[in-house]
Structures are given as C-alpha cells and as structure tokens.
Design a protein around this motif. Structure first.
Motif, mmCIF file in Angstrom:
data_model
loop_
_atom_site.group_PDB
_atom_site.id
_atom_site.type_symbol
_atom_site.label_atom_id
_atom_site.label_comp_id
_atom_site.label_asym_id
_atom_site.label_seq_id
_atom_site.Cartn_x
_atom_site.Cartn_y
_atom_site.Cartn_z
ATOM 1 N N TYR A 108 0.832 -1.199 0.000
ATOM 2 C CA TYR A 108 0.000 0.000 0.000
ATOM 3 C C TYR A 108 0.867 1.249 0.000
ATOM 4 C CZ TYR A 108 -3.114 -3.616 1.692
ATOM 5 O OH TYR A 108 -3.821 -4.784 1.828
ATOM 6 N N THR A 109 0.358 2.294 -0.619
ATOM 7 C CA THR A 109 0.993 3.602 -0.486
ATOM 8 C C THR A 109 0.660 4.145 0.906
ATOM 9 O OG1 THR A 109 -0.924 4.822 -1.282
ATOM 10 C CG2 THR A 109 0.677 4.103 -2.962
ATOM 11 N N ILE A 110 1.299 5.209 1.283
ATOM 12 C CA ILE A 110 0.989 5.828 2.574
ATOM 13 C C ILE A 110 -0.486 6.239 2.615
ATOM 14 C CG2 ILE A 110 1.427 7.823 4.066
ATOM 15 C CD1 ILE A 110 4.395 7.620 3.126
ATOM 16 N N ASP A 111 -0.962 6.855 1.553
ATOM 17 C CA ASP A 111 -2.372 7.280 1.523
ATOM 18 C C ASP A 111 -3.321 6.087 1.624
ATOM 19 O OD1 ASP A 111 -1.868 10.010 1.418
ATOM 20 O OD2 ASP A 111 -1.877 10.075 -0.767
ATOM 21 N N GLU A 112 -3.023 5.004 0.913
ATOM 22 C CA GLU A 112 -3.874 3.814 0.986
ATOM 23 C C GLU A 112 -3.872 3.230 2.400
ATOM 24 O OE1 GLU A 112 -3.409 2.177 -3.599
ATOM 25 O OE2 GLU A 112 -1.919 1.597 -2.093
ATOM 26 N N PHE A 113 -2.689 3.186 3.021
ATOM 27 C CA PHE A 113 -2.577 2.682 4.388
ATOM 28 C C PHE A 113 -3.401 3.548 5.341
ATOM 29 C CE2 PHE A 113 -0.483 2.520 8.534
ATOM 30 C CZ PHE A 113 -0.432 1.154 8.758
ATOM 31 N N CYS A 114 -3.271 4.854 5.221
ATOM 32 C CA CYS A 114 -4.037 5.768 6.077
ATOM 33 C C CYS A 114 -5.536 5.584 5.868
ATOM 34 C CB CYS A 114 -3.637 7.219 5.808
ATOM 35 S SG CYS A 114 -1.961 7.625 6.334
ATOM 36 N N ASN A 115 -5.957 5.463 4.627
ATOM 37 C CA ASN A 115 -7.384 5.255 4.343
ATOM 38 C C ASN A 115 -7.877 3.949 4.938
ATOM 39 O OD1 ASN A 115 -7.759 7.648 2.953
ATOM 40 N ND2 ASN A 115 -7.256 6.746 0.969
ATOM 41 N N ARG A 116 -7.080 2.893 4.851
ATOM 42 C CA ARG A 116 -7.467 1.591 5.408
ATOM 43 C C ARG A 116 -7.673 1.662 6.914
ATOM 44 N NH1 ARG A 116 -6.833 -3.106 2.878
ATOM 45 N NH2 ARG A 116 -5.931 -4.226 4.649
ATOM 46 N N HIS A 117 -6.890 2.536 7.580
ATOM 47 C CA HIS A 117 -6.942 2.605 9.044
ATOM 48 C C HIS A 117 -7.636 3.864 9.556
ATOM 49 C CE1 HIS A 117 -4.765 -1.075 9.414
ATOM 50 N NE2 HIS A 117 -4.020 -0.668 8.402
ATOM 51 N N LYS A 118 -8.214 4.607 8.637
ATOM 52 C CA LYS A 118 -9.065 5.755 8.977
ATOM 53 C C LYS A 118 -8.344 6.815 9.808
ATOM 54 C CE LYS A 118 -12.730 3.687 7.221
ATOM 55 N NZ LYS A 118 -12.279 3.052 5.998
ATOM 56 N N PHE A 119 -7.093 7.142 9.423
ATOM 57 C CA PHE A 119 -6.433 8.286 10.034
ATOM 58 C C PHE A 119 -5.715 9.096 8.969
ATOM 59 C CE2 PHE A 119 -3.596 4.658 11.305
ATOM 60 C CZ PHE A 119 -2.485 4.952 10.537
ATOM 61 N N SER A 120 -5.332 10.303 9.361
ATOM 62 C CA SER A 120 -4.752 11.241 8.410
ATOM 63 C C SER A 120 -3.280 10.936 8.146
ATOM 64 C CB SER A 120 -4.871 12.664 8.951
ATOM 65 O OG SER A 120 -4.035 12.812 10.089
ATOM 66 N N ARG A 121 -2.794 11.509 7.073
ATOM 67 C CA ARG A 121 -1.381 11.390 6.727
ATOM 68 C C ARG A 121 -0.516 12.010 7.828
ATOM 69 N NH1 ARG A 121 0.781 10.323 1.442
ATOM 70 N NH2 ARG A 121 2.931 11.062 1.351
ATOM 71 N N SER A 122 -0.973 13.102 8.439
ATOM 72 C CA SER A 122 -0.195 13.719 9.520
ATOM 73 C C SER A 122 -0.101 12.785 10.727
ATOM 74 C CB SER A 122 -0.758 15.082 9.918
ATOM 75 O OG SER A 122 -2.048 14.957 10.444
ATOM 76 N N THR A 123 -1.164 12.037 11.009
ATOM 77 C CA THR A 123 -1.115 11.044 12.087
ATOM 78 C C THR A 123 -0.109 9.958 11.745
ATOM 79 O OG1 THR A 123 -3.384 11.473 12.772
ATOM 80 C CG2 THR A 123 -2.463 9.331 13.378
ATOM 81 N N TYR A 124 -0.080 9.533 10.491
ATOM 82 C CA TYR A 124 0.899 8.540 10.042
ATOM 83 C C TYR A 124 2.317 9.032 10.340
ATOM 84 C CZ TYR A 124 4.012 6.086 6.898
ATOM 85 O OH TYR A 124 5.076 5.388 6.379
ATOM 86 N N TYR A 125 2.605 10.271 9.976
ATOM 87 C CA TYR A 125 3.955 10.801 10.196
ATOM 88 C C TYR A 125 4.266 10.970 11.684
ATOM 89 C CZ TYR A 125 4.585 11.338 5.222
ATOM 90 O OH TYR A 125 4.717 11.070 3.882
ATOM 91 N N LYS A 126 3.266 11.292 12.482
ATOM 92 C CA LYS A 126 3.477 11.352 13.936
ATOM 93 C C LYS A 126 3.839 9.969 14.471
ATOM 94 C CE LYS A 126 0.336 15.191 14.784
ATOM 95 N NZ LYS A 126 -0.980 15.579 15.301
ATOM 96 N N LEU A 127 3.130 8.936 14.028
ATOM 97 C CA LEU A 127 3.440 7.566 14.439
ATOM 98 C C LEU A 127 4.859 7.187 14.025
ATOM 99 C CD1 LEU A 127 0.067 5.821 13.504
ATOM 100 C CD2 LEU A 127 1.008 6.104 15.812
ATOM 101 N N GLN A 128 5.237 7.528 12.813
ATOM 102 C CA GLN A 128 6.593 7.225 12.344
ATOM 103 C C GLN A 128 7.636 7.935 13.216
ATOM 104 O OE1 GLN A 128 6.286 4.551 10.706
ATOM 105 N NE2 GLN A 128 7.220 5.043 8.752
ATOM 106 N N ARG A 129 7.380 9.196 13.537
ATOM 107 C CA ARG A 129 8.321 9.999 14.334
ATOM 108 C C ARG A 129 8.588 9.384 15.702
ATOM 109 N NH1 ARG A 129 6.201 14.435 12.416
ATOM 110 N NH2 ARG A 129 4.745 14.765 14.107
#
Length: 63
Positions: free
Chosen positions: A4-25
């Motif tokens: 999955y792309t980052i956007d697809e992953f975020c959509n699958r888990h119902k959170f924003s791209r900024s939340t994804y980057y916070k989790l990564q950080r």
C-alpha cells in the motif's frame, strides 16, 4: 505481494497522513520499503504493525 501507499494505508486505518507521520516519528509506524520514487507498506508490515498496536494496548499504563 500486495503493498500500500501511505495514503492507501491511512485510508485503510481511517487516520490522516499527519497522524501517520506522527506515528513514524515516535517509532510506532509500520515498516516501509522504497519502490522507485514511492514508499510502500507491505501486507506483512501492516499485520506486524496491527499486532504491535494490539500488544501495546494490553500493556498496563504507567502511573
């Protein structure tokens, strides 16, 4: 192999791209792999990420 792309992953888990980057950080994001000029998340990495978040939720909260 499905990935999955980052956007697809975020959509699958119902959170924003900024939340994804916070989790990564904070070290709680999924493993990723570069594919040409794109970042992908494999199904295996997604399963591991879910299992880690579930395990984390079972840990007692420190006071």
């Amino acid at each position: 192999m499905i990935s999955y792309t980052i956007d697809e992953f975020c959509n699958r888990h119902k959170f924003s791209r900024s939340t994804y980057y916070k989790l990564q950080r904070v070290g709680k994001g999924p493993r990723t792999m570069p594919v040409l000029d794109c970042v992908r998340i494999s199904e295996e990495a997604e399963r591991e990420w879910i299992a880690a978040r579930e395990a984390e939720s079972r840990q007692p909260v420190a006071a």
